[in-house]
Design a protein around this motif. Structure first.
Motif, PDB file in Angstrom:
ATOM      1  N   GLY A  96     -28.481 -16.528  22.784  1.00 53.17           N
ATOM      2  CA  GLY A  96     -29.147 -16.483  21.482  1.00 53.17           C
ATOM      3  C   GLY A  96     -28.541 -15.522  20.494  1.00 53.17           C
ATOM      4  N   LYS A  97     -27.292 -15.095  20.745  1.00 57.04           N
ATOM      5  CA  LYS A  97     -26.667 -14.128  19.843  1.00 57.04           C
ATOM      6  C   LYS A  97     -26.081 -14.782  18.601  1.00 57.04           C
ATOM      7  N   TRP A  98     -25.698 -16.031  18.694  1.00 59.21           N
ATOM      8  CA  TRP A  98     -25.164 -16.718  17.523  1.00 59.21           C
ATOM      9  C   TRP A  98     -25.556 -18.184  17.592  1.00 59.21           C
ATOM     10  N   PRO A 158     -27.352 -13.292  13.811  1.00 55.63           N
ATOM     11  CA  PRO A 158     -27.879 -14.003  14.980  1.00 55.63           C
ATOM     12  C   PRO A 158     -28.438 -15.362  14.573  1.00 55.63           C
ATOM     13  N   ALA A 159     -28.775 -16.198  15.544  1.00 58.43           N
ATOM     14  CA  ALA A 159     -29.387 -17.497  15.249  1.00 58.43           C
ATOM     15  C   ALA A 159     -30.749 -17.252  14.614  1.00 58.43           C
ATOM     16  N   VAL A 178     -27.397 -26.681  14.804  1.00 62.00           N
ATOM     17  CA  VAL A 178     -27.112 -27.756  15.760  1.00 62.00           C
ATOM     18  C   VAL A 178     -26.918 -27.229  17.176  1.00 62.00           C
ATOM     19  N   GLY A 179     -26.864 -25.920  17.361  1.00 59.30           N
ATOM     20  CA  GLY A 179     -26.701 -25.373  18.699  1.00 59.30           C
ATOM     21  C   GLY A 179     -26.634 -23.865  18.658  1.00 59.30           C
ATOM     22  N   ARG A 180     -26.673 -23.253  19.833  1.00 66.14           N
ATOM     23  CA  ARG A 180     -26.593 -21.796  19.928  1.00 66.14           C
ATOM     24  C   ARG A 180     -26.037 -21.416  21.286  1.00 66.14           C
ATOM     25  N   ASP A 181     -25.544 -20.175  21.401  1.00 65.64           N
ATOM     26  CA  ASP A 181     -25.045 -19.745  22.699  1.00 65.64           C
ATOM     27  C   ASP A 181     -26.225 -19.455  23.610  1.00 65.64           C
ATOM     28  N   GLU A 182     -25.985 -19.397  24.891  1.00 62.04           N
ATOM     29  CA  GLU A 182     -27.076 -19.292  25.861  1.00 62.04           C
ATOM     30  C   GLU A 182     -27.831 -17.978  25.766  1.00 62.04           C
TER      31      GLU A 182
END
Length: 232
Positions: free
Chosen positions: A108-110, A62-63, A102-106
């Motif tokens: 927060g899974k990756w 995960p992030a 630099v970013g993540r999915d909405e």
């Protein structure tokens, strides 16, 4: 007298801790630690499966940090066992590089990260974490008792290895025994006056990793050493 190893191969040198923003070149992963975030693979579907250069983008899950945060990427290494082979102590891991989120999915899974610096190729399955920075001698070490330790057996995917100057040696003592990062490694039994040959980089609960600065002879598994306060 040290037990004789069945097979020995050259140990991989560890980078100087300052070579990657002060990240530790080697750490101990406790047997019961985790789960850790991992590199899933390249962020772009058409990218190479194995990445190595700065500027490459990878996806992790995960992030583990906020956008803009730095993380360390570690390559899992050999399993560690006590010198008598009876107890599992954890696992070594070596610094592969560092990356910036630099970013993540909405959900927060990756997260997506760009490799900032790489010491070796980064691959799917590498561990991602906010790793501790390199440490100095530490505070109040004079109050810490000397701790007798042995070079731990390294086994698993890689064969057992010798450790010489500028290489990493795993010890069969950790924080549960009083070992702390920054303590000195001496090539002698405790109570003697052996020369300082390295410092503790990182201590897990049951094992630790030292960076050997100098050694008259490569350290073999089972060799007895002393972890003690640094006098400098």
């Amino acid at each position: 007298m040290s037990p004789q190893p069945r097979a020995l191969a050259p140990s991989q040198p560890v980078q100087q801790a300052a070579g990657d923003g002060g990240r530790l070149p080697a750490v101990v992963l406790d047997a019961d630690a985790g789960p850790f975030a991992e590199v899933l693979g390249p962020a772009a579907a058409r990218a190479a499966a194995r990445l190595s250069g700065a500027g490459q983008a990878v996806r992790i899950a995960p992030a583990v940090a906020a956008d803009g945060g730095l993380v360390a990427i570690y390559r899992p290494g050999p399993m560690l066992r006590s010198a008598d082979g009876r107890a599992d102590l954890g696992r070594m891991a070596f610094l592969a590089g560092s990356a910036r989120i630099v970013g993540r999915d909405e959900h927060g899974k990756w997260g997506e990260a760009v490799i900032v610096n790489s010491n070796r190729e980064v691959a799917a399955g590498d561990i991602v974490m906010a790793a501790p920075a390199a440490v100095g001698a530490g505070k109040n070490q004079n109050a810490v008792r000397a701790i007798s330790a042995r070079i731990a057996v390294q086994s698993g995917a890689k064969r057992m290895r010798l450790a010489g100057a500028h290489q990493a040696a795993a010890l069969d003592r950790g924080t549960a025994d009083g070992v702390r990062a920054g303590m000195c490694l001496r090539a002698a039994r405790c109570g003697g006056h052996g020369a300082v040959i390295g410092r503790i980089l990182h201590a897990g609960q049951r094992a630790s990793v030292a960076q050997v600065a100098r050694a008259a002879a490569p350290l073999e598994w089972g060799d007895e050493v002393c972890v003690a306060a640094c006098l400098d």
